[in-house]
Structure formats: C-alpha cells, structure tokens
Design a protein around this motif. Structure first.
Motif, PDB file in Angstrom:
ATOM      1  N   TRP A   1      18.813 -29.664  40.076  1.00 47.97           N
ATOM      2  CA  TRP A   1      19.586 -28.423  40.204  1.00 47.97           C
ATOM      3  C   TRP A   1      18.914 -27.404  41.109  1.00 47.97           C
ATOM      4  O   TRP A   1      19.531 -26.406  41.485  1.00 47.97           O
ATOM      5  CB  TRP A   1      19.856 -27.819  38.833  1.00 47.97           C
TER       6      TRP A   1
ATOM      7  N   ALA B   1      18.647 -24.063  32.710  1.00 50.21           N
ATOM      8  CA  ALA B   1      17.791 -23.333  33.646  1.00 50.21           C
ATOM      9  C   ALA B   1      16.467 -22.917  33.012  1.00 50.21           C
ATOM     10  O   ALA B   1      15.392 -23.224  33.545  1.00 50.21           O
ATOM     11  CB  ALA B   1      18.536 -22.100  34.164  1.00 50.21           C
TER      12      ALA B   1
ATOM     13  N   TYR C   1      13.664 -25.639  33.460  1.00 50.64           N
ATOM     14  CA  TYR C   1      12.900 -25.255  34.646  1.00 50.64           C
ATOM     15  C   TYR C   1      11.989 -24.047  34.424  1.00 50.64           C
ATOM     16  O   TYR C   1      11.123 -23.776  35.239  1.00 50.64           O
ATOM     17  CB  TYR C   1      13.859 -24.931  35.801  1.00 50.64           C
TER      18      TYR C   1
ATOM     19  N   ALA D   1      13.644 -21.537  37.851  1.00 47.74           N
ATOM     20  CA  ALA D   1      14.627 -21.388  36.775  1.00 47.74           C
ATOM     21  C   ALA D   1      15.751 -20.453  37.188  1.00 47.74           C
ATOM     22  O   ALA D   1      16.932 -20.717  36.919  1.00 47.74           O
ATOM     23  CB  ALA D   1      13.942 -20.884  35.512  1.00 47.74           C
TER      24      ALA D   1
ATOM     25  N   VAL E   1      17.914 -22.145  39.816  1.00 47.68           N
ATOM     26  CA  VAL E   1      18.725 -23.176  39.158  1.00 47.68           C
ATOM     27  C   VAL E   1      19.921 -22.546  38.447  1.00 47.68           C
ATOM     28  O   VAL E   1      21.031 -23.084  38.492  1.00 47.68           O
ATOM     29  CB  VAL E   1      17.861 -23.997  38.185  1.00 47.68           C
ATOM     30  N   SER E   2      19.723 -21.410  37.804  1.00 49.02           N
ATOM     31  CA  SER E   2      20.845 -20.764  37.117  1.00 49.02           C
ATOM     32  C   SER E   2      21.960 -20.440  38.108  1.00 49.02           C
ATOM     33  O   SER E   2      23.151 -20.578  37.780  1.00 49.02           O
ATOM     34  CB  SER E   2      20.379 -19.497  36.385  1.00 49.02           C
TER      35      SER E   2
END
Length: 442
Positions: A135, A172, A176, A191, A194-195
């Motif tokens: 991601w 996320a 991550y 993170a 990724v979100s």
C-alpha cells in the motif's frame, strides 16, 4: 405488555466474519499467499505462535456455517473475500477455483434466504503486491480497483452490499505504523502515506464498481470511536481533539469534505501524505452506506501514569473498555458533522474468556455487552441517526490476528482441534432477541 420495539421490521440483523480469520485452506486450489500468511509464518509475530493455515476451516465447512447463520434468525451475513484466493498475484490472471468457492458460498446463502454483505479488503493483501511496495506503492490502489471491478462484474447482482475496505485505520497504523499487524512495518511517515493510498483505492474502486452497473449498495467500513478528555484540563482536551482528528476525521473528512483535517495535518508535520491533484475528487465518491465498527472509546489523559477511565462497564478480554454510551455519542457526533448516507453498524462485539462446560458456553458478560450496545444504538436512532442494520462480531471464534487463537470473539464456540461448533448462550440470546423484534407489539 411487551416493551416498545426501537427497531423497524425492515432493520437488517446480521453476523460478521473475515476471510483470513476463518477460511484456512491457505494454499489450496491456486490461492496465493497474503501478507498475513507471510507474517504468521515468520515466527515470533503471533502471541500464541499460531497461523491462519487452518483457522476455522470455513473453506471446507462453509455449508455447516451457513446453516448455523440461518439458525440465528439473522437476515444477512457480512464476510470478506480473500484477494489472493481469486487473484494470486494481485494483478493479472484470475483464479477460477477461488471464485468458485465464493460462488458456492453465495448459492448457500441464497438457499437460506440470507443477504450477502461483502467486504473486498479485510487486511490480507496478496504478498506479490507487497513485494512491490504494498500500500506504500500508489499503483496498488489501481490494482485494487481492477479487483473490485471484477468482483462486481461477476457477483454484483447477487450481493446486497459491497464495502471496499474494512478499517483502513488498522491497515495503515497497525500494519505500517507500529508493526503489530502485517506487513510488520514501523514507520510513521509510511503509515500516513498508506492511509492516503487506501482512501484513494476506495474511491477508485467505487468508480470501477459503479461502471459495471452493479445493483449492490457500495460503501466503506471504518472503525470509529469518541475521544474523551480525562479531565477538563487544557492538555487533556487538546489530546482528545487530536485523537479524534487523526482517527475518525482523518478518514471521514476526505470522503465527505474533500480534505484532511487541519489539526491532524499540523500534528503530522513533515510526515503528512503526498496528495496529487484530483485525489480528493476520486476519494469523495458518493456512498450508498457507511459501515461503522464500534468497540470502545479513547480516554485521553496527559498525566503520567494516565488516569483510569471513568463511567465504563469494565473491560473485555482484549483489555478494551466497555463503554456502550460511546456508540450513541459517536453516531450523534457524526450526524452533526457530516452529510451521512444510511449507516450500518458493521461490527460490534467482545472478546471473552469463554469455556465449554458440559456442552454449553455460558457467556453472560457478552450478552450484557450486546444488550447495552443495542440500547445505545436505539438511543441514537431515536435521536434521528439513520441506521439500517447491525452486524454482530463475530459469528465464530477465530484467528484474532496477532493474538492468534487466544481471544474468543464468537457467539459460536469453536474447538480448534476438532472444529466442533457450539452455540454459546449469547448466540441463543441473539437469536431470541431478533425473533422478538419481528413480533408485532400488542
């Protein structure tokens, strides 16, 4: 005289599961490995040292499980599809044997008159995509849209509702941010990026599915909570406001307001996400429904050690505070802040230290938990929140992610050595409660 019924006769009652937690058959019939297969097999990642290789063996026992679902008087079943079962590499060729399994599952549900509520992604990314960045790689969002379109094309006229993601906050931040979940990366900036890619993939998938002409309702499932300051101090209030901004608002604002919350962006600073032109237009696709998962509130204390939460009803076996009134408070806050579509409570339930005793599982704590949360839900609905259904988590005891099999969320007890299923007292209570809601008051 019976008590007034707070729920309409067309309210949807259901139970929920996810693919990786129950299916097993991790390498059968052409299924590719997922990030959770890889994570479990690394060793040292799961508290009890287990894997999801067999789990509840639902892949082979789905008919038995559908019979169980039907026995509970529910209207619908919420489940997820394992992406790597139907597309082992996350791109390219489809695995017909994988699709055949879900085809048979849908047939079994239809035979019992049960509605199907499908989640496309419940955390089990194909490992082949993770090998190319997962991601964190923006391209994964486009691969997800391809997958969503294929599922909608094949099954879109047989499914009541399709959710793109389940709890992207967890994917996320736990996958991550702190490495608690697969793929096991601990990097704050990753993170947050990724979100954003998860939200982008949601919007792309919504567009792709709508283009197929599917009749299914389309939406997303978010885990949400209120954030309460422990005291009236400025520090505690600031903590609570930031917690709400970087959890609930971080995922809601892009969908409904076309932006990230400024408070959270300032707090993230240099770790903020890279957002390309047009991203918010993609993310903000109209929703047919919003799925809300509620388990606990955030209790924010700047003191060391932090203050103990006040006003709750104890704790679950996960160590989560039982705070049913938080569900009312959350739903009313969402109603004030956003132009909402109809809501489904897509998960709510508790882990309990259950034991099978003489063929019975007495779990009165879970019955109290469900009853209190349904009362809280009814209170929100009476104040104008449009909630169309409630899905209890979970149907079965199952693989509880990094806790392995040590935590039991199910209303059906599973003996993992024999795969014997036993209705817990809570399952019988839920069955009878639903039956009661369908009776016409005298």
């Amino acid at each position: 005289m019976r008590e007034p019924h707070p729920f309409s006769t067309d309210f949807t009652w259901g139970v929920a599961t996810s693919a990786f937690q129950i299916e097993g058959a991790w390498a059968e019939d052409g299924k590719g490995p997922s990030i959770w297969d890889a994570f479990c097999h690394q060793g040292g990642k799961i508290i009890d040292g287990s894997t999801g290789d067999v789990a509840c063996d639902h892949y082979h026992r789905y008919r038995e499980d559908v019979d169980l679902i039907s026995s509970l008087n529910v209207d619908a079943y919420r489940f997820s599809m394992a992406w790597s079962r139907v597309q082992p590499e996350g791109r390219g060729a489809w695995n017909e044997a994988g699709f055949d399994f879900y085809d048979r599952l849908l047939d079994a549900l239809q035979e019992k008159g049960l509605g199907a509520h499908l989640t496309l992604y419940h955390w089990d990314l194909p490992q082949a995509l993770q090998d190319h960045g997962g991601w964190l790689n923006r391209d994964t969002a486009y691969r997800f849209a391809d997958y969503a379109a294929e599922v909608a094309r094949r099954f879109g006229d047989r499914i009541d509702a399709i959710a793109t993601h389940n709890e992207p906050w967890c994917s996320a931040n736990l996958g991550y941010g702190n490495a608690q979940f697969a793929p096991g990366i601990a990097d704050k900036k990753s993170a947050i990026q990724v979100s954003h890619h998860l939200l982008l993939s949601h919007g792309l998938a919504m567009q792709a599915m709508r283009a197929t002409g599917t009749t299914a309702k389309l939406g997303i499932v978010l885990n949400q909570w209120t954030a309460d300051p422990a005291t009236t101090s400025e520090a505690d209030r600031a903590m609570a406001e930031l917690e709400y901004a970087r959890s609930v608002q971080w995922f809601m604002d892009p969908i409904f307001k076309g932006r990230y919350p400024e408070l959270a962006l300032r707090a993230h600073g240099e770790h903020g996400p890279e957002v390309l032109a047009g991203d918010f237009g993609i993310i903000g696709q109209p929703l047919d429904f919003l799925g809300v998962n509620y388990y606990f509130r955030a209790y924010c204390s700047a003191e060391t050690p932090p203050r103990t939460p006040q006003g709750g009803q104890g704790y679950t076996d996960m160590g989560w505070e039982i705070y049913p009134q938080g569900l009312t408070e959350l739903l009313l806050a969402l109603k004030r802040e956003y132009a909402l579509p109809p809501i489904y409570i897509t998960e709510n339930g508790m882990a309990n230290a259950d034991s099978l005793i003489d063929g019975r599982v007495p779990d009165s704590a879970r019955i109290a938990y469900i009853s209190q949360h349904l009362a809280a839900l009814a209170a929100a609905m009476e104040q104008g929140v449009d909630v169309r259904g409630y899905f209890l988590w979970s149907l079965l005891d199952n693989f509880e992610w990094n806790s392995g099999y040590a935590k039991r969320f199910g209303i059906v007890h599973v003996d993992y050595a024999t795969q014997q299923r036993t209705l817990k007292d809570s399952a019988i209570w839920y069955r009878d409660f639903i039956a009661g809601q369908r009776q016409v008051p005298a």
